[in-house]
Every structure is written in structure tokens, then in C-alpha cells.
Design an enzyme around this catalytic site. Sequence first.
Site, short mmCIF file in Angstrom:
data_model
loop_
_atom_site.label_atom_id
_atom_site.label_comp_id
_atom_site.label_asym_id
_atom_site.label_seq_id
_atom_site.Cartn_x
_atom_site.Cartn_y
_atom_site.Cartn_z
N SER A 138 19.36 31.98 97.57
CA SER A 138 19.80 31.86 98.97
C SER A 138 21.06 31.01 99.07
O SER A 138 21.88 31.23 99.95
CB SER A 138 18.72 31.18 99.81
OG SER A 138 17.54 31.93 99.77
N HIS A 159 22.39 38.82 97.13
CA HIS A 159 21.53 38.11 98.09
C HIS A 159 21.00 39.09 99.14
O HIS A 159 21.69 39.44 100.09
CB HIS A 159 22.32 36.97 98.75
CG HIS A 159 21.52 36.15 99.70
ND1 HIS A 159 22.02 35.61 100.85
CD2 HIS A 159 20.20 35.80 99.67
CE1 HIS A 159 21.06 34.95 101.48
NE2 HIS A 159 19.95 35.06 100.78
N GLU A 171 24.60 40.27 100.42
CA GLU A 171 25.79 39.52 100.06
C GLU A 171 25.98 39.65 98.54
O GLU A 171 25.08 39.31 97.78
CB GLU A 171 25.63 38.05 100.45
CG GLU A 171 25.57 37.85 101.96
CD GLU A 171 25.40 36.39 102.38
OE1 GLU A 171 25.94 36.02 103.43
OE2 GLU A 171 24.72 35.62 101.67
N ASN A 209 23.85 31.97 105.36
CA ASN A 209 23.13 30.69 105.36
C ASN A 209 24.06 29.52 105.68
O ASN A 209 23.61 28.44 106.05
CB ASN A 209 22.42 30.45 104.03
CG ASN A 209 21.06 31.13 104.02
OD1 ASN A 209 20.37 31.17 105.04
ND2 ASN A 209 20.67 31.67 102.88
N1 LIG Z 1 12.02 34.50 101.46
C1 LIG Z 1 13.22 34.72 101.95
O1 LIG Z 1 13.39 34.89 103.16
C2 LIG Z 1 14.41 34.81 101.03
C3 LIG Z 1 15.53 35.51 101.46
C4 LIG Z 1 16.63 35.63 100.59
C5 LIG Z 1 16.61 35.01 99.35
N2 LIG Z 1 15.49 34.31 98.96
C6 LIG Z 1 15.51 33.71 97.62
O2 LIG Z 1 14.79 34.58 96.74
C7 LIG Z 1 14.13 33.80 95.74
C8 LIG Z 1 12.64 34.08 95.82
O3 LIG Z 1 12.15 33.75 97.09
P1 LIG Z 1 10.73 34.25 97.62
O4 LIG Z 1 10.72 33.99 99.09
O5 LIG Z 1 10.47 35.61 97.11
O6 LIG Z 1 9.76 33.21 96.92
P2 LIG Z 1 8.20 33.37 96.57
O7 LIG Z 1 7.67 31.99 96.46
O8 LIG Z 1 7.56 34.35 97.48
O9 LIG Z 1 8.23 34.05 95.11
C9 LIG Z 1 8.74 33.40 93.97
C10 LIG Z 1 7.99 33.95 92.77
O10 LIG Z 1 8.64 33.46 91.58
C11 LIG Z 1 7.64 33.22 90.63
N3 LIG Z 1 8.18 32.36 89.58
C12 LIG Z 1 8.29 31.00 89.55
N4 LIG Z 1 8.87 30.63 88.40
C13 LIG Z 1 9.15 31.76 87.70
C14 LIG Z 1 9.73 32.02 86.43
N5 LIG Z 1 10.17 31.03 85.64
N6 LIG Z 1 9.85 33.31 86.02
C15 LIG Z 1 9.41 34.30 86.81
N7 LIG Z 1 8.82 34.13 88.01
C16 LIG Z 1 8.71 32.86 88.45
C17 LIG Z 1 6.51 32.61 91.43
O11 LIG Z 1 5.27 32.72 90.72
C18 LIG Z 1 6.53 33.47 92.70
O12 LIG Z 1 5.68 34.58 92.58
C19 LIG Z 1 14.54 32.37 96.00
O13 LIG Z 1 15.67 32.05 95.22
C20 LIG Z 1 14.87 32.37 97.48
O14 LIG Z 1 15.77 31.33 97.84
C21 LIG Z 1 14.39 34.21 99.77
#
Ligand SMILES: NC(=O)c1ccc[n+]([C@@H]2O[C@H](COP(=O)([O-])OP(=O)(O)OC[C@H]3O[C@@H](n4cnc5c(N)ncnc54)[C@H](O)[C@@H]3O)[C@@H](O)[C@H]2O)c1
Length: 406
Positions: A138, A159, A171, A209
Site C-alpha cells: 500500500s 497496487h 497503480e 494513499n
Molecule cells: N486490504 C486492503 O484494503 C489492501 C489494499 C491494497 C493493498 N493492500 C496491501 O496488500 C498486502 C496484503 O494485505 P491484505 O489486506 O491482503 O492482508 P491479510 O492480512 O488479509 O493477508 C496477508 C496474508 O499474508 C500472509 N503472510 C504473512 N507472512 C507471509 C510470508 N512470509 N509469506 C507468505 N504469506 C505471508 C498471512 O498469513 C496472510 O494470510 C499488504 O501489503 C497491504 O498493505 C491491502
Amino acid sequence: MADPATLTTPGRRTGGFGTIGVVGAGTMGAGIAQLALEHGHDVVLFDVEGAAVERARRRIADGLARRVARGGLRDEAAAEATGQAMARLREVAAVEEVAGSVDLVVEAAVERLDLKRAVFATLDAAAAPGTLLASNTSALSIDAIAAATTRPERVLGLHFFNPAPVMPLVEVVAGAATTPGAATAAAGLVAGWGKRPVAVRDVPGFIVNRVNRPFTLEPLRLLESGAAGVTRIDRAVEAAGFPMGPFALMDFVGIDVNLAVAVTLFEGFHGAPRFRPSPIQRRLVDAGRLGRKSGRGFHVYGPDGAPLGPAPEFAAGPDAGLPEAAIVERIVLAIVNEAFHALGQGVATRDDIDLALELGARHPRGPFAWADLLGLRHATALLEALAAAEGERFRPAPALLEAAGG
Ligand SMILES: NC(=O)c1ccc[n+]([C@@H]2O[C@H](COP(=O)([O-])OP(=O)(O)OC[C@H]3O[C@@H](n4cnc5c(N)ncnc54)[C@H](O)[C@@H]3O)[C@@H](O)[C@H]2O)c1
């Protein structure tokens, strides 16, 4: 929307990319894997938690079934199409196995730089030299992630927004070393998936963001000062055409998630006052009040997630009665000013910044369209008056002063 025929035709692929790897099977990883399956790719998925992969499998199957049904296939045909798409999803037990035979890996693990750097170092060692490595971060630095690899020219940000199968914006973030060819290929891929890619430089928070940060920070400052309360601010902002008020939005996204991005930006911009996170956010997060997911944030939620009204301390005020038009004006001006800061730093084009805020944050119009509506000289004068009354954070951006004619 995916063509339902795509789901039934294994091997149809987009943009010259074959198999796609996805690391992290949470909210975003599952959504991105679903998108790739919808568009005919084979997908290799890894998560450190087996339970996360199981949950992702169910969510992807449900998501595909809904998309297929909406595309006109029903019952048995839909089940068959979904089954065929799911057969192209393969889970693996180690992150290096993701990289083996894929053209692109999208990493969507948790938002921690040390962790992403470790994942990228492992992927880099295991992947073929031509494989592109992308992060869905993000707000973290693509350059800092790319530095953990031997191929920074093939590392970039992709992104996606939540929910990834639905939200139209992506993005495409080029780091200092990313080749134009790598960014163009990735943009072509997501365009083939029906998304609108926007090209962004690697700056904290990219476009959305960053430029949209005042949408939550300014309301928090109004609340801190007692100028206006939660209910009136949310009502005023919604009446201005935004899909959700800022406090409802923070509860929806997670106050902890919103705070984490705010902290990354504050640090990324070396403590610039306009990015200072709010102590109200910190207090709520410390108390475990994370918003909808924990049942309490700025509002209280029932067991089914339905809002029951503002939390008691926010229901009563304080609210000094700043008029609703002034509330909205202040938030919009701060967003307009941030857009000019970003433009001045060459983060993206004017059109892409407008589009990113419309598609990624669902604003009724982009910040430059808003500036034109207000008039650049008028917007500058309003910001100067706010800077005098409220502080430096409203000081007009150099690019705005220039555009307004000095
Ligand atoms: N949720 C949102 O609205 C959103 C939007 C855009 C970007 N993001 C970004 O996307 C990424 C994921 O966010 P999310 O909301 O899906 O989080 P989430 O917590 O739902 O999922 C993250 C997953 O990563 C796994 N994980 C942790 N360490 C790991 C590793 N070493 N190898 C593989 N898997 C691993 C966890 O077990 C979990 O299942 C982050 O960088 C976040 O900033 C999130």
C-alpha cells in the site's frame, strides 16, 4: 467482468503472461488470484498459514461462481466453469516453489518491509531471470524492496484496491531501477484484466494513499480541536457526494490499517506536519477499537456488522458547530493541495491523479477537476487563509501557486 467463456477455456492468457504466482493468500492475495484465474492464467499460490490458503480457496471459488453467474452461466454450467478455473489454481508449500515456472509473481503478504524484503530475496534466487516480481504494498518503498534482489529492473509495484476483482484501478509503481518495458508489460497485463492502470513514481503512498490522506486526517483534526463531531462530519462529506464519510470509512477499512498507512507517510515525508497521525487513532487502536472488524471504532456495530450509531463519547460531541460547507471545503482543499504537491514532484500526470482518486477512492471528481471548479486563485486564497488560522499544513503547494499565476 470476465468473459464467462474465458473461465471455460484453460490456457487463455493475457498480455503474453502465462502462469502467475501469488504470495500471501489473505484479502488481497485471494482477490488477485481470482482475477488471474478469471482471465485464463494458471495460478500458483503460497501462504505461510495453511488455514489462510484454505480460506482463500473457498473465497476464490465463491467469487468465481458469482462472476460466472452474473455473466449468464447458471447452475451446472456455472459449477463446471468454476471447477475448471479452480483446477488451474495450485497451492505450494514453500515460497521458492512459487517462482519456479511463472512469468510474474504478485506479493500480497503483510505490510512489513523486512518481511517483504525476505520474500523478494527468496523469489529472486528461485525465479527465472525474466520473471517480473511485483508487490501489492500500500505504501512501502518499491526501491527498498527491490534492493533485496539482484533484478531491481524487474521489480515493481502493482497496487490493487480492495476488493481486487471489482475495483477498477491499479497503480503501477516504477522504482528508480524498474525498466519502462517491465512497467509497460505489467500495465498491459492488468489492462487485459479489465483494470485501468496508472503509472506512478515510487513515493510514499503512491497516488491514492497519499493524495487522499487528508480525507481522514483533516476530519480527525476537526475532531481533535472540537470544531465538529463525528456524525456531522460524516453527514456533510456524504452529502457532498463521497460514498462514505471519513469516520465510517476508517471503521470499514480498520483504524489500525489506516493508522499504519498514516505512520508510513509521516515517516516517508520526514515528519511533515500535514501527515502527522492523530492521537485519537492511536488511542482507539491501543484500546483494541479497530472499527467494524472489532465491533467498535468511531461507531458501534452489531454482530452482523450493521452500524448501531456513534460510540458514546463521539455521539455527544464536542462540536463547536463549524458549518458543514466549511467542513467539506477544508477537506477538499487539503486534498487539492496534496494533489498539487504530488504533481510538482512528478509523481504522476494530472489526468492519472484525477482518475486515481475517482476510481481508487470513489471521489465524485478528481482533485484537479475540483480545483478548476473552485478556481485556482480562489483555492489558493482559501488555503492561505486556512494556513494563517490553522497552521502550516495548509500552505499552498508550490505547483499550485505556479498554476494560479504566482
Ligand atoms: N486490504 C486492503 O484494503 C489492501 C489494499 C491494497 C493493498 N493492500 C496491501 O496488500 C498486502 C496484503 O494485505 P491484505 O489486506 O491482503 O492482508 P491479510 O492480512 O488479509 O493477508 C496477508 C496474508 O499474508 C500472509 N503472510 C504473512 N507472512 C507471509 C510470508 N512470509 N509469506 C507468505 N504469506 C505471508 C498471512 O498469513 C496472510 O494470510 C499488504 O501489503 C497491504 O498493505 C491491502
